[in-house]
Scaffold this motif. Structure first.
Motif, PDB file in Angstrom:
ATOM      1  N   CYS A  73       0.931  -0.970   0.092  1.00 40.27           N
ATOM      2  CA  CYS A  73      -0.012   0.050  -0.037  1.00 40.27           C
ATOM      3  C   CYS A  73       0.977   1.372  -0.069  1.00 40.27           C
ATOM      4  O   CYS A  73       1.864   1.467   0.734  1.00 40.27           O
ATOM      5  CB  CYS A  73      -0.621  -0.082   1.225  1.00 40.27           C
ATOM      6  SG  CYS A  73      -1.811   1.410   1.414  1.00 40.27           S
ATOM      7  N   HIS A  93      -5.014   0.183   0.782  1.00 40.73           N
ATOM      8  CA  HIS A  93      -6.184  -0.405   1.585  1.00 40.73           C
ATOM      9  C   HIS A  93      -7.402   0.646   1.585  1.00 40.73           C
ATOM     10  O   HIS A  93      -7.037   1.886   1.440  1.00 40.73           O
ATOM     11  CB  HIS A  93      -5.724  -0.236   3.047  1.00 40.73           C
ATOM     12  CG  HIS A  93      -4.534  -1.303   3.355  1.00 40.73           C
ATOM     13  ND1 HIS A  93      -3.097  -0.990   3.409  1.00 40.73           N
ATOM     14  CD2 HIS A  93      -4.470  -2.602   3.102  1.00 40.73           C
ATOM     15  CE1 HIS A  93      -2.371  -1.956   3.555  1.00 40.73           C
ATOM     16  NE2 HIS A  93      -3.123  -3.173   3.304  1.00 40.73           N
ATOM     17  N   CYS A 141      -7.038   3.093   4.454  1.00 38.57           N
ATOM     18  CA  CYS A 141      -5.883   4.250   4.105  1.00 38.57           C
ATOM     19  C   CYS A 141      -6.491   5.170   3.159  1.00 38.57           C
ATOM     20  O   CYS A 141      -6.164   6.372   3.415  1.00 38.57           O
ATOM     21  CB  CYS A 141      -4.737   3.463   3.516  1.00 38.57           C
ATOM     22  SG  CYS A 141      -3.838   2.227   4.711  1.00 38.57           S
TER      23      CYS A 141
HETATM   24 ZN   LIG Z   1      -2.393   1.025   3.627  1.00 36.28          ZN
END
Ligand SMILES: [Zn+2]
Length: 98
Positions: A30, A59, A62
């Motif tokens: 990520c 993600h 995120c």
């Molecule tokens: Zn992430």
């Protein structure tokens, strides 16, 4: 990613988003937190300035957290910002898969 990092001149001005769930098992990292991201989990594809060749897998949590902090503007938001428009915090909800 440290908060005090210097601005990167190559950093995209805006992002295109798409929710994703791969069928083939693979592991990405990520770009927002640097942690591993299993492709079979729900996540987002990020396209820097709409460039699909430079897509990144991130993600969902995120992306949503970054959006809440005013990062990762969409093209529309960026264009409005050029005209002095400030995005509100709760302006837009990203669609979650499923
Ligand atoms: Zn992430």
């Amino acid at each position: 990613m440290s908060p005090g990092r210097s601005p990167n001149s190559t950093e995209p001005r805006w992002w295109e988003f798409r929710s994703a769930r791969n069928r083939k098992p693979s592991t990405y990292s990520c770009p927002l937190c640097g942690e591993l991201l299993p492709s079979l989990s729900d996540h987002f594809l990020l396209f820097p300035e709409g460039d699909h060749n430079r897509r990144r897998h991130a993600h969902t949590a995120c992306v949503l957290a970054a959006r809440e902090q005013g990062r990762l503007p969409t093209r529309e938001e960026w264009e409005r910002a050029q005209q002095g428009w400030q995005p509100r915090r709760r302006w837009w909800r990203l669609g979650r898969p499923g």
